[in-house]
Design an enzyme around this catalytic site. Sequence first.
Site, PDB file in Angstrom:
ATOM      1  N   GLN A  62      17.483  74.367  63.179  1.00 51.51           N
ATOM      2  CA  GLN A  62      18.208  73.199  63.662  1.00 51.51           C
ATOM      3  C   GLN A  62      17.253  72.162  64.250  1.00 51.51           C
ATOM      4  O   GLN A  62      17.681  71.079  64.610  1.00 51.51           O
ATOM      5  CB  GLN A  62      19.206  73.615  64.752  1.00 51.51           C
ATOM      6  CG  GLN A  62      20.294  74.546  64.297  1.00 51.51           C
ATOM      7  CD  GLN A  62      21.109  75.096  65.444  1.00 51.51           C
ATOM      8  OE1 GLN A  62      21.206  76.300  65.633  1.00 51.51           O
ATOM      9  NE2 GLN A  62      21.706  74.225  66.246  1.00 51.51           N
ATOM     10  N   ILE A 106      23.120 113.868  47.250  1.00 51.96           N
ATOM     11  CA  ILE A 106      24.065 113.493  46.201  1.00 51.96           C
ATOM     12  C   ILE A 106      24.676 112.152  46.583  1.00 51.96           C
ATOM     13  O   ILE A 106      25.235 111.997  47.668  1.00 51.96           O
ATOM     14  CB  ILE A 106      25.142 114.574  46.024  1.00 51.96           C
ATOM     15  CG1 ILE A 106      24.487 115.888  45.579  1.00 51.96           C
ATOM     16  CG2 ILE A 106      26.193 114.119  45.021  1.00 51.96           C
ATOM     17  CD1 ILE A 106      25.454 117.033  45.401  1.00 51.96           C
ATOM     18  N   CYS A 151      24.223  95.055  48.232  1.00 52.60           N
ATOM     19  CA  CYS A 151      23.154  95.434  49.162  1.00 52.60           C
ATOM     20  C   CYS A 151      23.047  96.946  49.312  1.00 52.60           C
ATOM     21  O   CYS A 151      22.029  97.455  49.781  1.00 52.60           O
ATOM     22  CB  CYS A 151      23.368  94.794  50.536  1.00 52.60           C
ATOM     23  SG  CYS A 151      24.726  95.500  51.494  1.00 52.60           S
ATOM     24  N   GLU A 157      31.341  71.706  69.524  1.00 51.02           N
ATOM     25  CA  GLU A 157      31.440  72.676  70.616  1.00 51.02           C
ATOM     26  C   GLU A 157      32.774  72.675  71.376  1.00 51.02           C
ATOM     27  O   GLU A 157      33.233  73.737  71.806  1.00 51.02           O
ATOM     28  CB  GLU A 157      30.293  72.438  71.604  1.00 51.02           C
ATOM     29  CG  GLU A 157      28.934  72.734  71.013  1.00 51.02           C
ATOM     30  CD  GLU A 157      27.795  72.239  71.900  1.00 51.02           C
ATOM     31  OE1 GLU A 157      27.022  73.068  72.393  1.00 51.02           O
ATOM     32  OE2 GLU A 157      27.699  71.011  72.087  1.00 51.02           O
ATOM     33  N   ARG A 205      24.407  72.933  82.300  1.00 52.02           N
ATOM     34  CA  ARG A 205      25.643  72.632  81.569  1.00 52.02           C
ATOM     35  C   ARG A 205      26.805  73.422  82.164  1.00 52.02           C
ATOM     36  O   ARG A 205      27.919  72.895  82.312  1.00 52.02           O
ATOM     37  CB  ARG A 205      25.453  72.937  80.086  1.00 52.02           C
ATOM     38  CG  ARG A 205      26.694  72.828  79.227  1.00 52.02           C
ATOM     39  CD  ARG A 205      27.168  71.426  78.979  1.00 52.02           C
ATOM     40  NE  ARG A 205      26.339  70.635  78.112  1.00 52.02           N
ATOM     41  CZ  ARG A 205      26.751  69.532  77.464  1.00 52.02           C
ATOM     42  NH1 ARG A 205      28.009  69.122  77.579  1.00 52.02           N
ATOM     43  NH2 ARG A 205      25.921  68.825  76.720  1.00 52.02           N
ATOM     44  N   THR A 242      26.862 104.544  50.339  1.00 52.02           N
ATOM     45  CA  THR A 242      27.269 103.837  51.550  1.00 52.02           C
ATOM     46  C   THR A 242      26.674 104.456  52.805  1.00 52.02           C
ATOM     47  O   THR A 242      26.580 103.786  53.836  1.00 52.02           O
ATOM     48  CB  THR A 242      28.805 103.820  51.671  1.00 52.02           C
ATOM     49  OG1 THR A 242      29.302 105.173  51.624  1.00 52.02           O
ATOM     50  CG2 THR A 242      29.423 103.034  50.528  1.00 52.02           C
ATOM     51  N   GLU A 245      17.864  76.726  67.248  1.00 51.65           N
ATOM     52  CA  GLU A 245      17.366  75.540  67.945  1.00 51.65           C
ATOM     53  C   GLU A 245      15.943  75.760  68.452  1.00 51.65           C
ATOM     54  O   GLU A 245      15.112  74.863  68.398  1.00 51.65           O
ATOM     55  CB  GLU A 245      18.307  75.185  69.098  1.00 51.65           C
ATOM     56  CG  GLU A 245      17.978  73.867  69.758  1.00 51.65           C
ATOM     57  CD  GLU A 245      19.028  73.441  70.770  1.00 51.65           C
ATOM     58  OE1 GLU A 245      18.712  72.580  71.613  1.00 51.65           O
ATOM     59  OE2 GLU A 245      20.172  73.973  70.743  1.00 51.65           O
ATOM     60  N   VAL A 257      23.681 106.927  52.515  1.00 45.71           N
ATOM     61  CA  VAL A 257      22.250 107.064  52.232  1.00 45.71           C
ATOM     62  C   VAL A 257      21.571 105.692  52.227  1.00 45.71           C
ATOM     63  O   VAL A 257      20.452 105.538  52.733  1.00 45.71           O
ATOM     64  CB  VAL A 257      22.025 107.783  50.886  1.00 45.71           C
ATOM     65  CG1 VAL A 257      20.567 107.727  50.462  1.00 45.71           C
ATOM     66  CG2 VAL A 257      22.480 109.240  50.998  1.00 45.71           C
TER      67      VAL A 257
END
Length: 1361
Positions: A799, A283, A79, A1293, A912, A288, A834, A290
Amino acid sequence: MKEPVFRTESTLTFYVNGKKVVDNNVDPEWTLLYYLRNKLRLCGTKLGCGEGGCGACTVMVSRYDRVKEKVIHLAVNACLAPVASMHGLAVTTVEGIGSTKTKPHPVQKRIAEAHGSQCGFCTPGIVMSMYTLLRNLPKPTMKDMEIAFQGNLCRCTGYRPIIEGFSSFTEDWEQNQAMYNNKLINGLSNGNGCAMGDQCCKNKFNGVTSNGGCTRDEEVLFSKTEYTPYDPTQEPIFPPELRMDSSFDSQYLIIKGKRATWYRPTKLDDLLLLKSEYPEARIVVGNTEVGVEVKFKNMVYPVLIQPNQIPELISVSMNSTGLRIGAAVTLNNMEQALRNEIELQPEHKTRIFLAIVNMLYWFAGKQIRNVGAVGGNIMTSSPISDLNPIFCAAGCHLELHSKENGIRYVKMDETFFTGYRRTVVKPVEVLVSIIIPYTEKEQYFYAYKQAKRRDDDIAIVNMAANVEFNPGTNTIKDISLAFGGMAPTTALAMKTKSKLVGRQWNEETLEEAYSGLIEDLPLNPGAPGGMIQYRRSLTLSLFFKAYLAIMNNLDQNKVPEVQKLPDKYQSGSSGFHSKTPKSSQYFQVVPADQKDTDLVGRPTVHKSAFKQATGEAVYCDDMPYFENELYLALVLSSRAHAEIVSIDASKALSLEGVHAFFSAKDLQEPQFRNCHGIIHDDEVFAAGKVTTQGQVIGAVVAVDQIIAQRAAKLVRVEYKDLKPVIITIEDAIKNESFFPGCPKEICRGDVDAAFRNSDHIIEGEARMAGQEHFYLETHCTIAVPKGEDDEIELFCSTQNPTETQKVTAEVLGIKSNRVVCRVKRMGGGFGGKETRMLVVSVPVAVAAYKLNRPVRCMLDRDEDMMISGTRHPFLGKYKIGFTKKGKITACDIKLYNNAGHTLDLSGPVIERAMFHFENAYYIPNARVRGYICKTNLPSNTAFRGFGGPQGMFFAENMIRHIASYLEKDPLEISSMNLYKEGDTTHYNQPLEHCTVRRCWDECLERADYNSRKMKVDEFNRQNRWKKRGMSVVPTKFGISYTLLFLNQSGALVLIYDDGSVLVSHGGTEMGQGLHTKMIQVASRALDISADFIHIAETSTDKVPNTSATAASCGSDLNGMAVLDACETLRKRLEPFKAANPKGKWVDWVRAAYCERVSLSATGFYSTPGIGYDISKNEGIPFKYFTYGAACSEVEIDCLTGDHQVLRTDIVMDLGDSLNPAIDVGQVEGGFMQGYGLFTLEEMVYSSSGIVFARGPGVYKIPGFADIPSEFNVSLLKGAPNKHAVYSSKAVGEPPLFLASSIFFALKEAITAARAERGLKGTFKLDSPATAARIRMACDDEITAKFPEPAADSFTPWNVVP
């Protein structure tokens, strides 16, 4: 500038998986990852973060070293690596080492068979890190493996199975295996014995073996002895052309793009000429820095220069004063050069070298160190650089060259850095080398770093100390102290230096140093980075560590008049280092007479594991492009609360390749709707005003991702700020900003009367922060219009496909039967997909519908973290009454959650939490009220546990508050208040088959709690600056959706005439192994081999009206629906089995087909016997409960706040596990995610509502090195659950909260540290227990020097939401 007169090359040539790639149409701004995925369509390599922080994009890059005459293999972040930098190199991706269609590589095979791949999105990167290690070291050590994985993250597994599977490649494993076979030791874990040695419960637990008599070999999740041997001679050869032909190395490469040109000169003079012509040229060695600037800061650099072929910049040489390191030498190569010198030279000469080597261990990940250069680290001038403080304290010299001025040398001293990321180096100058000096006999050098996470993290504060003494004395001749993280530049403590020179190294000097450092390193209370008191304390703490280390050196060298350190201080100078992990897993084995084809209860490998390990598993963005496909990029709000004055997309629309811009005005026609959500408060596009930073204002659609994202940044939005901006729960309480219906209340008993009759009453509060989901695969959707009847197909990482279908239909003004949502798999979800996927999927659907073309969007990590919300932050204010012994008699508690700017699922989340605020403790009289705070933050949402962990956290705080008040062990208070069979909860549900006491007792016995607790106490008596703590925590988690109608599921099972079976059900696969378990269920129900059964995807045109895969109900609901359908089909086939009893499955199926019997069946299940009315506090909200207990031991560094988890033992009641391997993986993965929640992971917001934590650079999830050094998991045996499919229990969970055992163990360790100063009683420790909170809670003579300033005297850089 004139082009060089000699030959240049403009065609990029490199190899990928052994195939030659020749391309003369390359854009220098493309990364290797972009090229692999978009040009070569090698999609096994994943985009996880885009900043080199997660390792999902890891590939192997190989080159031939003509000096060493060997091939060098490097693990690299694709990447970040520019594709232009690959010229003359060979790239190997996960597809290039093996496949399921040919033969998986042993690395791929072992991670799959060891159950080390769950969602699988991180798996290819981890595979390639291990593969690269083996290519360099066919027999690595465990330490080698630990270093190889420093740059890789996994959010699902908890790391243990990955380490265990790959450990079989190591020398350590082979040696231990040999010793085990010779019966010299009990061995390693999981098929090689147990981490507990002679104390293994299989040898002694309850007087019988843990399997009730089975042998050791039967109870294993996988067997390493069956692994395919690794033969390094069978690896693909390095391309002969690259080995034989050196011309690629000497070519002056020039690649021109639309916005940038890439130069790769091969001579220093050419480099100086380029820098003279283009002074602002960057340069680039590893890209890592730039790469991150271009990706996330929108920087454009027209000229990029790669110096990797210039001899002067890549060489290392010695001279009389030290080591000369070329500026383009990678950190990895510099480390090796320094190690060579350390081995060759006398110890006293290489103390700076040793400090650098030690620091490099903690510097980023292996992938970054492989390509990042020492010169880049210096020239980027980061104020939190790990190396610059060392270079400054050491007085290193830099060799600078320029065409205009020739050569000059500068010293890295107090004058080198001139401002934030600025130095004395002139724009035309090139850093050619750094000279690192040798040290003298009387010179000592130490460097320390403190970060949020030890491995692969940037520093909060770091320090280097260089102290030289007069010969034979402890009188300071010279001293240099350099710090990072305390100013816009690396800071040298010059006033401290002047105070200390000439003084003796003793306690008086120590106090003088403290005084000087406080003066040298002031920090404004509102300074960037926050944590002001902590950072200032660290400057003294790190110096104190150096003081202790040097005092020991002087004592060892028998310098006269040196004060000998107390024994209790000896451990203070050192930090933590990872230990070789140990583990064990115990579970119920299947009966001996169970059919081999019956997979229920067996540790079956995840059905996608091999495909995930080989890169063949297809995720949403891996799908091939559709014809005429376009890409969508979102335009996001930069304000938290403001009126939208105007939106100008003209510049964006004028960009070549842009097709459209959409905003709220495009949904004004009566057909469309611009809102969704439970109360329709979520807007597709913000209309009129924005109420949070990161809110979607519009969307740009273009031919590809690069152009779409570039155009989106050109859209100009004018705002008018509105007040108030509400960020924190306290802000909401002050402004009475609550969603309607608050407070919600549950009350049982006469709470007020119980308080009047209580022996003691205490009040307190506790706080728990949110948590970013950090699924490795960000939100992604592809929408494909079908061209007729308004039909549209959505491929979505969600989900909740039914909700995606429903909302899409509502927004577009069409019927749900015209929308199909399909989900193959997700790269993690954890609740974050979700509902919040709608932020992406709906704009994509709108664009596709209006343009009548396929449209795709996958969020970048920073976008995802800005807009998708987190776990809800909570504040709890409690009042508890209890007896003299500690038995709780009454509790009154108020819970507040920070919902963000829309309601989303915050109502069920607060409920909950209200259901779970007592955790596993009986409270006869209780009143709990819940408030949903409306703030100007991105909408917070579902996350594994869904409010349950937050509620239980308050219970454990109350238990420890009582224990502190009564001066008793928290274990005693917990034990006496535990639920027992027949008790009723505060919501009046009786507890049946309550196994929490069994889990608790077994956990204590397996953990050997009593004897270890005595050892902890002894350790604390012997150590002042390191402390240990132990804690035991139970859990009781209710299983069911609290919204009744969601407790249903459907299935469709199709049998084809060849006997193959296709199963569809309402659940989605996100790594939790749901599809694998459903195949196991179908296998038993139909009494056939799983080889006949396949699950392709989840799709709304197969099973309608599905509930989200959430609430840990996936296996329960869908398993019963699959079972229902299979039983229907089995009954239809029974006559054919009876008519042909000697026949086989295929015979019966074909016979049924020929008799025109239907071979398809739907299944359905709705959870019986539940339903709850909160207004009356009556009914049954949960079908059953999952119970568990965990015991954890930790060690803290009182000077820095760092900690290490020494051991965790878990006992979970999961009924009769459908798949012990998957369930143990869920326990470990949930626990480690909880560990992040309670210790490491901290979202950072500004006081104006800006999300600062946008990637792994700032937000730290646990890494490989963070798992408990010893990690033992046991599934409770003999506890079948009659309420779920095949007597199993939900697992997703419940284990997460058990990680709070680490939090409360940390609190015990802090209590021991505070006792050293005579501090007793309760103290507040908010979650997460970060290094900063741990350090400041230790409260000693250092922290006392930095009192908190008045809150109204400054504007803080960040706030706690």
